[in-house]
Enzyme design. Structure first.
Site, mmCIF file in Angstrom:
data_model
loop_
_atom_site.group_PDB
_atom_site.id
_atom_site.type_symbol
_atom_site.label_atom_id
_atom_site.label_comp_id
_atom_site.label_asym_id
_atom_site.label_seq_id
_atom_site.Cartn_x
_atom_site.Cartn_y
_atom_site.Cartn_z
ATOM 1 N N ARG A 184 -10.719 -9.916 -15.329
ATOM 2 C CA ARG A 184 -11.223 -8.535 -15.872
ATOM 3 C C ARG A 184 -12.282 -8.945 -17.284
ATOM 4 N NH1 ARG A 184 -5.831 -8.704 -16.844
ATOM 5 N NH2 ARG A 184 -5.522 -8.726 -19.043
ATOM 6 N N HIS A 209 0.146 -11.464 -6.931
ATOM 7 C CA HIS A 209 -0.665 -10.468 -7.689
ATOM 8 C C HIS A 209 -1.551 -11.346 -8.480
ATOM 9 C CE1 HIS A 209 -1.329 -8.933 -12.143
ATOM 10 N NE2 HIS A 209 -1.739 -8.209 -11.480
ATOM 11 N N GLY A 224 -9.117 11.133 -15.439
ATOM 12 C CA GLY A 224 -10.084 10.712 -14.411
ATOM 13 C C GLY A 224 -9.770 9.494 -13.790
ATOM 14 N N SER A 279 -8.594 -6.719 -9.083
ATOM 15 C CA SER A 279 -7.088 -6.556 -9.022
ATOM 16 C C SER A 279 -6.587 -6.600 -7.580
ATOM 17 C CB SER A 279 -6.765 -5.197 -9.791
ATOM 18 O OG SER A 279 -5.498 -5.291 -10.078
ATOM 19 N N ASN A 339 -5.405 -10.704 -11.080
ATOM 20 C CA ASN A 339 -6.302 -9.946 -11.770
ATOM 21 C C ASN A 339 -7.117 -10.643 -12.645
ATOM 22 O OD1 ASN A 339 -5.968 -8.023 -14.796
ATOM 23 N ND2 ASN A 339 -7.250 -7.283 -13.025
#
Lengths: 356, 356
Positions: free
Chosen positions: B139, B135, B313, B121, B137
């Site tokens: 995945r 930008h 987390g 990313s 990204n």
């Protein structure tokens, strides 16, 4: 809902927020007579109602317009907004409202329910990093029965199904001055205590809970007051019926008025004390990082902002007026270490404290 | 799920994102050899997995550290992140995932389901207002059957219940240069077209829909590609089974690799062309206002950011790395009037256009 006065509460609140807006704006203008005045800007909502924004913006430094040696204003960006709006809440908004105000029994209504809302909302971002940002908001809300189709002009006002007051005021410093925090909290505590000893501690705690940024595990600032759903019914945070507190419309309105009056004395003395304090580029940088956190809270969590952004026909410029002129984000910033002034602020944001 | 290769897809994607990260970071460092290098920062997730952030930050101008006459870097703030994480999705996260990925049949499981996610990313905010923000990204996501209690080391890998690729790349200029928009879009179109003629138009449209800021009634930028849920099953946006498109794991991975390879040629030439263009304080001001809009989109609407902020987390610094160094908000800004360069940008943000 007319209280002890013959004037409907809607009208009393409208007059109150308009007067308070004028009083607060004049106090800022008196503090900094050489700065540009607030820009007064009235607007009308197509769906019903109107408002007035009073906004302070720093003169634009486009190179041409302002010489960089011009004296700087005490405020950097500020807005004091009043809105008095009415309309019909669609069923999804009623459901959302029922979830947010669990003590309010609102009926389902396929055509929605008429509402009235009047409030004042302000955010002040001073320029000097030693001056805290302040936010305050006081609001009155009414939900009434749907208008009957056979209603004629001159008929009685529709029945009020639910009404409540909400509000609060809180301080967001970049650098911690304990005496400023104590001054702010004790001024609003004094305004509360006239109306019942449980109000300040209960609403101070609510404020600490509300202005918390979960993903940062820190508070937005050093708190103040936050409350909602205040009416004559049972209040979830003040459940004991023996505890003295304002209950009737006129008692609650008197409480709100005292809090409104406490705004100027709670905040202006802090600005007077700090605005001329010298500051470094390092301190300015830390202030802008803190303003980044302010933006994170307002855009990700603030109920009013989120509700506003989702409302068709809402006035976006007034809703986002709360955002600072400039905010900054650094990846893994080295500021805020223990033992520094920045770290001292973070410590109180990570563990809320009692100031009075 | 091993495709044509014997190497598990998890491992192939991990290697791909690591190599792509290195390639992209080196391309930026080669472009601006006098600027500080990206800061490489590996981290471990307590709940399982690891990642590496490569971040560029402008040298801090604290008055002391940098003289204001120092040459300015081409980038102002940038981050190129890789993460490879695994763990167990709790039931609420499975429900959320089912809502976001309607084509994925995910079973309910009281103990949650194991997942694996690997991705790259990046967000790059250059300093010059004539250079667009970018930008991208890419995945890969896998959900597997819960581990059997009697499983032993050396047993077969648990069965994959669902897997998909997602990604995209989009451009956010402050000033519109049509030739830059055409260059960006045609570069990624070329990478798409090798894998099927419907991919670019379908995912370009999806990008326009996704990067829209409803409360501003404008797009974040001038678009690019956005896609999700790409696997061998029926795809809601590419429902026609006759249309050629990548379907097997290795076909889709080849498509993702081609898009990844297209990043540097789609963007670096624009920076080369624009970074030395002179700019005024007025243009810088407009750029910072546009960055405010970027912050609004990312904090209020972006699915990945919202999911990240809610995930216990999660590594907040990596999630919010996308935010610009500085953003600005003005009440009722006078910039963006029709007939100005600022207004020309707003016009294309309010009505999406085809660039190729």
């Amino acid at each position: 809902m007319s209280g002890t006065s013959q004037v409907p509460m809607r009208q009393q609140v409208e007059e109150f927020v308009n007067n308070l807006q004028e009083e607060i704006v004049l106090a800022f203008e008196k503090l900094d007579p050489n700065a540009p005045q607030f820009k007064r800007d009235s607007w009308v909502r197509a769906e019903g109602g109107m408002g007035r924004s009073c906004v302070f913006a720093s003169p634009i430094d486009d190179g041409a317009t302002v010489s960089s040696s011009a004296p700087q204003s005490i405020l950097e960006k500020a807005g004091v907004n009043v809105s008095v709006v009415h309309g019909v809440l669609p069923p999804p908004a009623i459901r959302q409202m029922r979830a947010d105000h669990t003590s309010m029994p609102l009926p389902d209504s396929p055509d929605g329910l008429p509402f009235f809302a009047a409030g004042i909302s302000l955010v002040v971002h001073p320029r000097n990093p030693h001056c805290p940002t302040v936010h305050a908001n006081y609001r009155y809300f009414e939900i009434t029965e749907p208008k009957r189709d056979d209603a004629e002009p001159g008929d009685q006002q529709p029945k009020v199904l639910a009404w409540w007051f909400g509000g609060g005021s809180d301080l967001t410093p970049s650098y911690l001055y304990e005496e400023d925090a104590v001054h702010f909290h004790s001024t609003i505590q004094k305004a509360c205590d006239k109306h019942g000893p449980q109000l300040y501690p209960t609403f101070k705690k609510w404020c600490d809970e509300y202005f918390f940024i979960p993903h940062r595990k820190e508070s937005r600032g050093i708190g103040g007051l936050f409350f909602d759903d205040l009416n004559e019914g049972t209040h979830l945070r003040l459940p004991n019926p023996e505890v003295p507190r304002p209950r009737t419309p006129s008692e609650i309105f008197a409480f709100i008025q005292d809090l409104g009056k406490a705004f100027v004395p709670s905040y202006i003395p802090i600005l007077e004390l700090r605005h001329a304090q010298p500051y470094t580029p390092h301190e300015r940088r830390w202030q802008l990082l803190r303003r980044g956190r302010y933006v994170e809270f307002n855009l990700v969590y603030d109920r009013g902002t989120k509700f506003g952004l989702m409302t068709p026909g809402a006035r976006i410029e007034s809703i986002l007026m709360s955002l600072p002129e400039i905010a900054r984000w650094e990846y893994m910033s080295d500021l805020g270490e223990e033992g520094t002034e920045e770290g001292k602020l973070l410590a109180v944001l990570r563990e809320t404290r009692n100031w009075v």
